[in-house]
Design an enzyme around this catalytic site. Sequence first.
Site, short mmCIF file in Angstrom:
data_model
loop_
_atom_site.label_atom_id
_atom_site.label_comp_id
_atom_site.label_asym_id
_atom_site.label_seq_id
_atom_site.Cartn_x
_atom_site.Cartn_y
_atom_site.Cartn_z
N ASP A 192 -1.47 -0.94 5.97
CA ASP A 192 -1.68 -0.45 7.34
C ASP A 192 -3.12 -0.12 7.66
O ASP A 192 -3.44 0.17 8.81
CB ASP A 192 -0.82 0.80 7.57
CG ASP A 192 -1.40 2.01 6.86
OD1 ASP A 192 -1.47 3.08 7.46
OD2 ASP A 192 -1.80 1.87 5.69
N ASP A 200 0.88 -1.17 0.00
CA ASP A 200 0.00 0.00 0.00
C ASP A 200 0.92 1.23 0.00
O ASP A 200 2.12 1.10 0.26
CB ASP A 200 -0.85 -0.05 1.28
CG ASP A 200 -1.73 1.17 1.43
OD1 ASP A 200 -2.29 1.62 0.42
OD2 ASP A 200 -1.85 1.67 2.56
N GLU A 207 -7.44 16.98 6.08
CA GLU A 207 -8.27 18.08 6.61
C GLU A 207 -7.64 18.67 7.86
O GLU A 207 -7.60 19.88 8.04
CB GLU A 207 -9.68 17.58 6.91
CG GLU A 207 -10.48 17.24 5.67
CD GLU A 207 -11.98 17.26 5.93
OE1 GLU A 207 -12.39 16.79 7.00
OE2 GLU A 207 -12.73 17.77 5.08
N LYS A 247 -14.39 21.54 -1.65
CA LYS A 247 -13.00 21.22 -1.99
C LYS A 247 -12.94 19.77 -2.40
O LYS A 247 -13.72 18.94 -1.91
CB LYS A 247 -12.07 21.52 -0.82
CG LYS A 247 -12.22 20.65 0.40
CD LYS A 247 -11.03 20.83 1.33
CE LYS A 247 -11.05 19.80 2.44
NZ LYS A 247 -11.62 20.23 3.67
N THR A 269 -3.01 17.15 -3.78
CA THR A 269 -3.65 18.44 -4.14
C THR A 269 -5.15 18.42 -3.85
O THR A 269 -5.81 17.39 -3.99
CB THR A 269 -3.44 18.74 -5.64
OG1 THR A 269 -3.91 17.61 -6.39
CG2 THR A 269 -1.98 18.96 -5.94
N ASN A 279 -8.62 -0.86 4.67
CA ASN A 279 -8.81 -1.14 3.24
C ASN A 279 -7.77 -2.13 2.70
O ASN A 279 -7.88 -2.57 1.56
CB ASN A 279 -8.77 0.16 2.44
CG ASN A 279 -7.46 0.90 2.59
OD1 ASN A 279 -6.77 0.76 3.60
ND2 ASN A 279 -7.08 1.65 1.59
#
Length: 1129
Positions: A868, A477, A584, A650, A680, A871
């Site tokens: 980790d 991952d 965030e 955003k 980004t 998912n």
Amino acid sequence: MSDIPLHSLGRIGKARTGYAPLNDSDAQENSTDMHTGVLRAAAARSTNVNLKGKGKQRERYQDADEFGEEATLLGNGERALEDVEEGNAGGQSKRLQASRTRTSNDKSRTIPFRPGEKFQSKFPPNVVRNQKYNIFTFFPIVIYEQFKFFFNLYFLLVALSQFVPALKIGFIVTYVAPLAFVLCVTMGKEAYDDYKRNLRDREANSQKYLALVPSSDSGPHTCSVPSSSLKVGDLVLLEKNQRVPADMVLLRTSDASGTCFIRTDQLDGETDWKLRVAVPATQKLHDDRELLALDAEVYADAPIKDIHTFIGTFTINSPRAHSVDDVPMVQVPTVEPLSAENVLWSNTVLAAGSAIGFIVYTGSETRAVMNTSHPETKVGLLDLEINRLAKILCAVTFALSFVLVALNGFRGLWYIYVFRFLILFSSIIPISLRVNLDMGKTVYAQQIMNDSEIPGTIVRTSTLPEELGRIEYLLSDKTGTLTQNEMEMKKLHMGTMSYGFDSMDEVAHQLASAFGADQGTYPHLHSHGRSSSLATGAQLAMRGRRDMSSRLRDVVLSLALCHNVTPVTNDDGSITYQASSPDEVAIVRWTESVGLTLVFRDRTRMELQTPAGTRLTYDILDIFPFTSESKRMGIVVRDTHSGEVLFMQKGADVVMARIVQRNDWLEEETGNMAREGLRTLVVARKRLTAQQYATFKSAHHAASIRLDGRGEAMTLVVAEHLEHDLELLGLTGVEDKLQEDVKGTLELLRNGGIKIWMLTGDKIETARCIAISTKLVARNQYIHEVAKLKTSDQARDQLEFLQSKLDCCLVIDGESLQLCLNLYKNEFIEITTKLSAVVACRCSPTQKADVARLIRHHTKKRVCCIGDGGNDVSMIQAADVGVGIVGKEGKQASLAADFSVTQFSYLTKLLMWHGRNSYRRSAKLAQFVIHRGLIISIMQAVFSAIFYFAPIALYQGWLMVGYATIYTMAPVFSLVLDRDVNEDLALIYPELYKELTKGRALSYKTFFQWLMISVYQGAAIMIMSLLLFETEFLNIVSISFTALVINELIMVALEITTWHIYMVISEVVTLFFYVISIAFLPEYFDLDFVVSTRFAWKVAVIVAVSALPLYIIKLIRSRVAPAASSKLL
């Protein structure tokens, strides 16, 4: 009041309720302008439409549903009114009829408050059960699991044969005891593990919870109930830090705003807190007691696995009438939509305050249980190889028996002789092999866990340490595995201006002047009149600069408002930010660092502190959370001072590019930032008039109470009303720091012959940058990008190109990957497995697991997956070896993995040192144990052949028991401590690892070499003993057996590369025990003969003949064709 829907088909007991005086025009208006969504939701709820049903049943309901929608959309109010006027009795019978026509496999439910016991008994009990067995299934299942292995089955048959008098040879105990011991150890371990699981289950099931119950007096209205007794429809009061016992709809919280935080680390592996919201109608009630008197019901869809989705409605059928002039108000069913944010899933923990929930799913229907997969038991390749060798040995045994009987001319009861020989040669397949290997695995696991250089490493599957030495593909991952998942905002780009990490103080200065000076736009920001700096001519001349300041203020303000971050005050007074995304938190921390601080946030309001120290307050009107499908999050806020409504959003550039107004810089700058390895986000906003917002809100509400296609309908409303022509404010670049020593680790692994694939959910640009910065891609290596493939021709062209350029690194997106797998699965895997590196982006968890399985099945090579987050669990479980990192995303991956580490760089030590050693040692140990069994069987064969092919045992009773245990066990087992090179060399020269992956340590070639050694030594010892034959048979036994034991000790010594103190001790102590035991076994050893010099020189000659040639061969080989490791010493 036209917003209030009409009175519904309520309960029979409430049929005579009055209506408020309505004039005719009002009634007509109400009848024609009926809230379609609410009525439809109520209808769908009461008829229990099976949204998930199949076949004709579903078609019928869908048609009916469409008809109902059409009717109400056409304003066909009369029909609806007639239904209402038909009275509650009619409605009730319709409801019963509808519920009868419900399909039997439909698990959606409408649960009334205070349901009857008969209704509750339809649902599974709320019992946690992780046990594998019960009293009846334990024995059969464990026995089956053991005798699946050819080894154990063979020994069972041999042991059973000893109960047949004609086949009996020696002590029954010598055949039964080893098998019984192995079985008892295994069954004991399984029973103990299951007993521990049972204790954990009992503890979980007996945990006490407070359930709300009706009580006549004004005393307490809660009673303590064990979690296993909770049923669907119960009301449960939860306290802080209490685990949620079942899936429940949140009705009330101790927080006045109706919100609470939960920790979901046990469910999705994420460590951050999640915000949950109580149903508004019940939160408004004066106290908890009113809940018990409420005539309400909850509709919940059929239970599914997805923890991010829940479809339901909350309906109050007849609220208490608050009379005006003694005339009751209109009584209506108020329907409120329920989504995942109104639900507390079981196994989550209430992080703060207290809450009351209404149970909708219990036991096996809870999301936590449905998401618990029981992965298949992993079996190491070495175990499978040894199982195959055991079958060959079995064939050898059978052939040998048959040959001996054939040479005797099939005389007499020859078939019984075949079986007797089979039993005599049963030691060819030594039962002690399983015991030795399992003990070896335990030793390796302890060595890994006690290694001070890789602290915190845990071996969760102790059967796989040897697999670590055979890895050829590593699937990793990206976020949290190769990177730290520690975000820091590095860049802000606004089209004409760009601020880097070193110029953030300039942003703070501009922001201070914008909030301090912009009195015209924000007069409420000033508590002490006009700022003196405004008056100077120089300031007025800097109009451009001030314009820049106001633009900067807009973008920083949007970043400070558009998020899901909540400031939480800790016990020590410090403030931490909680959010589901570290990006965030990084952005909100950055806005704080430049002067705009988030100081308060609840469900409905947000407060910011400006650089000047004043507070800005905003009402939160709507939030559209981030999902992996939408790739964006939005928020609608209203400035409490000016009343201005703003929609801010955003998200990823791919989705935001079509939402924002036309511009000429976004695409280029996003590419530039991605090349620097930054994540980004595009920030945009839109000002809304009160009318625009009201229109959007009514459309959104109508969509939110639909039962079928609710999510799509709501998304469509947002897109139509809000998501177009947004003003592009800026672009943020957040850096994800690399894990410690990732570059060196990847380089080392690549030199060790391991091909590395990076599978990530991130976008192509970011993944490409991380691939370059981690040195996954070698310097100047060509990177071939494959993205947005749509047709089979495009996919074929790309594969043809890759075929001709196998030295490149492939970067492919999830969509193209899926297309290639669907159309050209074999070709794609064949080509990509030859590439040195592959990066797959935008991968879903199931895609990751599919890739791992495909590589395993296609190449038949060992695949290791490391991740980790929650998912990565499916990928880790699909691999031959799963490694989980204990990371910021929680422990879910670590708990599901076979090996748990605390950082990626520990992988080198785990594979190059521990994995390599484990495989080499086990291979040597297995072959030596097989040799130990073979040599004694060859001696038996020679003995029988000389004595007229009679199936008579050469060694009986205690000699056979001692041979497999006390006389050879310790020295042979000490091979698990052997090593060919030291630790530093193994890590400096990873090429040594590459040698092992070819599987040459244990192959048919090495097996047949050992076979020949055994045949030679067995024959040499036996023939030499017979040549030096004494008059008594007893002396043959003592000479040959002593020679055999000493020969084995010498063979162990020849096999050892690096001596360990335990090896020396085991050799000396074993020899000592053997010498002592001779005195206690007079039936096998003539003491006078044993202590004579004749005995000593005869044994010495025999041992020299059997062992010396092998020592000479080993010496010559080390000079002529030395092992790769010996060249380094």
